[in-house]
Design a protein around this motif. Sequence first.
Motif, PDB file in Angstrom:
ATOM      1  N   ALA A  85      29.227  39.930  45.360  1.00 41.54           N
ATOM      2  CA  ALA A  85      28.436  41.147  45.576  1.00 41.54           C
ATOM      3  C   ALA A  85      28.543  41.613  47.023  1.00 41.54           C
ATOM      4  O   ALA A  85      28.668  42.820  47.298  1.00 41.54           O
ATOM      5  CB  ALA A  85      26.981  40.906  45.199  1.00 41.54           C
ATOM      6  N   THR A  86      28.514  40.670  47.948  1.00 44.35           N
ATOM      7  CA  THR A  86      28.625  41.032  49.357  1.00 44.35           C
ATOM      8  C   THR A  86      30.023  41.502  49.687  1.00 44.35           C
ATOM      9  O   THR A  86      30.210  42.458  50.452  1.00 44.35           O
ATOM     10  CB  THR A  86      28.234  39.845  50.250  1.00 44.35           C
ATOM     11  N   ARG A  87      31.031  40.849  49.111  1.00 44.40           N
ATOM     12  CA  ARG A  87      32.413  41.279  49.336  1.00 44.40           C
ATOM     13  C   ARG A  87      32.623  42.714  48.857  1.00 44.40           C
ATOM     14  O   ARG A  87      33.300  43.506  49.516  1.00 44.40           O
ATOM     15  CB  ARG A  87      33.388  40.343  48.613  1.00 44.40           C
ATOM     16  N   VAL A  88      32.050  43.060  47.724  1.00 48.92           N
ATOM     17  CA  VAL A  88      32.192  44.430  47.206  1.00 48.92           C
ATOM     18  C   VAL A  88      31.419  45.409  48.089  1.00 48.92           C
ATOM     19  O   VAL A  88      31.904  46.512  48.387  1.00 48.92           O
ATOM     20  CB  VAL A  88      31.716  44.501  45.742  1.00 48.92           C
ATOM     21  N   GLU A  89      30.233  45.026  48.542  1.00 46.02           N
ATOM     22  CA  GLU A  89      29.460  45.895  49.426  1.00 46.02           C
ATOM     23  C   GLU A  89      30.197  46.151  50.736  1.00 46.02           C
ATOM     24  O   GLU A  89      30.077  47.232  51.328  1.00 46.02           O
ATOM     25  CB  GLU A  89      28.085  45.284  49.705  1.00 46.02           C
ATOM     26  N   GLY A 113      43.978  46.356  48.213  1.00 47.46           N
ATOM     27  CA  GLY A 113      43.465  44.999  48.259  1.00 47.46           C
ATOM     28  C   GLY A 113      44.538  44.017  47.852  1.00 47.46           C
ATOM     29  O   GLY A 113      45.296  44.259  46.906  1.00 47.46           O
ATOM     30  N   VAL A 114      44.620  42.903  48.577  1.00 48.44           N
ATOM     31  CA  VAL A 114      45.606  41.861  48.302  1.00 48.44           C
ATOM     32  C   VAL A 114      44.887  40.642  47.719  1.00 48.44           C
ATOM     33  O   VAL A 114      43.841  40.223  48.224  1.00 48.44           O
ATOM     34  CB  VAL A 114      46.360  41.449  49.586  1.00 48.44           C
ATOM     35  N   TYR A 120      38.294  42.541  44.220  1.00 47.54           N
ATOM     36  CA  TYR A 120      37.074  43.137  44.765  1.00 47.54           C
ATOM     37  C   TYR A 120      37.233  44.646  44.947  1.00 47.54           C
ATOM     38  O   TYR A 120      36.288  45.417  44.738  1.00 47.54           O
ATOM     39  CB  TYR A 120      36.733  42.500  46.109  1.00 47.54           C
ATOM     40  N   ALA A 121      38.434  45.094  45.361  1.00 46.07           N
ATOM     41  CA  ALA A 121      38.677  46.527  45.544  1.00 46.07           C
ATOM     42  C   ALA A 121      38.506  47.278  44.234  1.00 46.07           C
ATOM     43  O   ALA A 121      37.949  48.389  44.200  1.00 46.07           O
ATOM     44  CB  ALA A 121      40.078  46.748  46.113  1.00 46.07           C
ATOM     45  N   ALA A 122      38.985  46.687  43.142  1.00 43.43           N
ATOM     46  CA  ALA A 122      38.827  47.330  41.836  1.00 43.43           C
ATOM     47  C   ALA A 122      37.351  47.460  41.480  1.00 43.43           C
ATOM     48  O   ALA A 122      36.903  48.518  41.004  1.00 43.43           O
ATOM     49  CB  ALA A 122      39.565  46.526  40.771  1.00 43.43           C
ATOM     50  N   THR A 123      36.588  46.412  41.717  1.00 44.72           N
ATOM     51  CA  THR A 123      35.154  46.472  41.438  1.00 44.72           C
ATOM     52  C   THR A 123      34.482  47.545  42.287  1.00 44.72           C
ATOM     53  O   THR A 123      33.647  48.312  41.794  1.00 44.72           O
ATOM     54  CB  THR A 123      34.498  45.107  41.716  1.00 44.72           C
ATOM     55  N   ALA A 124      34.842  47.609  43.562  1.00 40.37           N
ATOM     56  CA  ALA A 124      34.231  48.596  44.460  1.00 40.37           C
ATOM     57  C   ALA A 124      34.560  50.011  44.026  1.00 40.37           C
ATOM     58  O   ALA A 124      33.693  50.905  44.038  1.00 40.37           O
ATOM     59  CB  ALA A 124      34.700  48.354  45.891  1.00 40.37           C
ATOM     60  N   ALA A 125      35.811  50.245  43.629  1.00 38.64           N
ATOM     61  CA  ALA A 125      36.216  51.597  43.237  1.00 38.64           C
ATOM     62  C   ALA A 125      35.464  52.079  42.005  1.00 38.64           C
ATOM     63  O   ALA A 125      35.254  53.290  41.833  1.00 38.64           O
ATOM     64  CB  ALA A 125      37.720  51.635  42.987  1.00 38.64           C
ATOM     65  N   MET A 126      35.048  51.164  41.146  1.00 41.22           N
ATOM     66  CA  MET A 126      34.345  51.575  39.935  1.00 41.22           C
ATOM     67  C   MET A 126      33.023  52.269  40.237  1.00 41.22           C
ATOM     68  O   MET A 126      32.590  53.144  39.478  1.00 41.22           O
ATOM     69  CB  MET A 126      34.085  50.355  39.050  1.00 41.22           C
ATOM     70  N   PHE A 234      37.115  42.714  36.849  1.00 40.85           N
ATOM     71  CA  PHE A 234      37.576  43.842  36.048  1.00 40.85           C
ATOM     72  C   PHE A 234      36.543  44.312  35.020  1.00 40.85           C
ATOM     73  O   PHE A 234      36.840  45.168  34.187  1.00 40.85           O
ATOM     74  CB  PHE A 234      38.881  43.471  35.335  1.00 40.85           C
ATOM     75  N   HIS A 235      35.343  43.763  35.098  1.00 40.55           N
ATOM     76  CA  HIS A 235      34.289  44.151  34.166  1.00 40.55           C
ATOM     77  C   HIS A 235      34.013  45.648  34.278  1.00 40.55           C
ATOM     78  O   HIS A 235      33.820  46.188  35.369  1.00 40.55           O
ATOM     79  CB  HIS A 235      33.013  43.360  34.477  1.00 40.55           C
ATOM     80  N   LEU A 236      34.027  46.334  33.145  1.00 41.80           N
ATOM     81  CA  LEU A 236      33.755  47.770  33.011  1.00 41.80           C
ATOM     82  C   LEU A 236      34.887  48.655  33.518  1.00 41.80           C
ATOM     83  O   LEU A 236      34.711  49.865  33.655  1.00 41.80           O
ATOM     84  CB  LEU A 236      32.440  48.159  33.701  1.00 41.80           C
ATOM     85  N   ALA A 237      36.073  48.089  33.768  1.00 35.11           N
ATOM     86  CA  ALA A 237      37.193  48.926  34.212  1.00 35.11           C
ATOM     87  C   ALA A 237      37.528  50.001  33.185  1.00 35.11           C
ATOM     88  O   ALA A 237      37.907  51.124  33.550  1.00 35.11           O
ATOM     89  CB  ALA A 237      38.425  48.057  34.474  1.00 35.11           C
ATOM     90  N   GLU A 238      37.380  49.685  31.915  1.00 36.66           N
ATOM     91  CA  GLU A 238      37.689  50.658  30.865  1.00 36.66           C
ATOM     92  C   GLU A 238      36.653  51.775  30.781  1.00 36.66           C
ATOM     93  O   GLU A 238      36.870  52.797  30.128  1.00 36.66           O
ATOM     94  CB  GLU A 238      37.802  49.959  29.515  1.00 36.66           C
TER      95      GLU A 238
END
Length: 309
Positions: A85-89, A113-114, A120-126, A234-238
């Motif tokens: 959660a902190t990494r995404v924030e 993101g590497v 984490y970048a994918a989660t943040a972009a959502m 990747f949760h909720l990517a769709e």
Amino acid sequence: MQTESVRFKNRTWDVAAALRVPDGFDPAEKHPAIVCAHPISSCKEQTSGNVYAERLTELGQVTLAFDASHQGQSGGEPRYLEDPATRVEDFRCAVDLLVTLDYVDEDRIGVVGVCGGGGYAATAAMTDRRIKALGTVVAANYGRIMREGNLTPHAALETLEAICRQRTAEARGAEPLITTYIPDSPEQREQVGVSDVDIVNAVDYYRTSRGQNSNSPNRLRFSGLQAALGFDAFHLAEVLLTQPLQVIVGDVPGAFGSYRGGWELFDRARSDRKNIFVVEGASHYDLYDQPEYTTQALEKLESFFADTL
């Protein structure tokens, strides 16, 4: 290229970052900007900053590479914490900084993101719609790595039991258990008999002169791993991931699962515009610093961001 050390806030602490602008940069104009996120256990002086951010800046982009909270030169207590959660924030706070810079076009902010930073970048972009384009390089889903890191059927539950015992002990006054992400040296890796290509190359990258950096000490707070075991990058990517997406993977699979994860992210993303690029002959860590492979990844990212930002 000009590089400036900057800091931005996440909650009450400072996050350390390197802000790069290209040669010939005109601060009176509006420019696109790209946030560059490092792998699990890494720092901004390694692949995210010194390979991807530097090259993208040479190609004309403003870039911001940062150290994760609780790690590297960033603040945050306790130290050595890997909290999803902190990494995404951290990403959202990085964007907060960029939108305050007069020369950044707030409608042209992207993220690269590497490894775990890609997950984490994918989660943040959502959830941060200010991110207009997403690139991932060997994106790894850290939660799944934690859940599947051992071969026994109940490994994740056993790990959670051990974490909870340690957390209880620390609540009663015991010293924190600081462990490692990977073996601390090639010799230690050989002693424990690990031969998977990702682990072998991880030790070679992080624990030898190839990529070793004092801001990436291979230290992990064990009692802080509860959230990671329940995390899915990747949760909720769709449902929520709609931005243009460029996924880059190598075709040599290993224990960190970035080949599998890259295809999963590509398949699940709701994005109308998405592409996956497979770098032939490349393993996970080849795409950290080996020019034969990183050059291909950067050429793909250059064209992607030129088209989307």
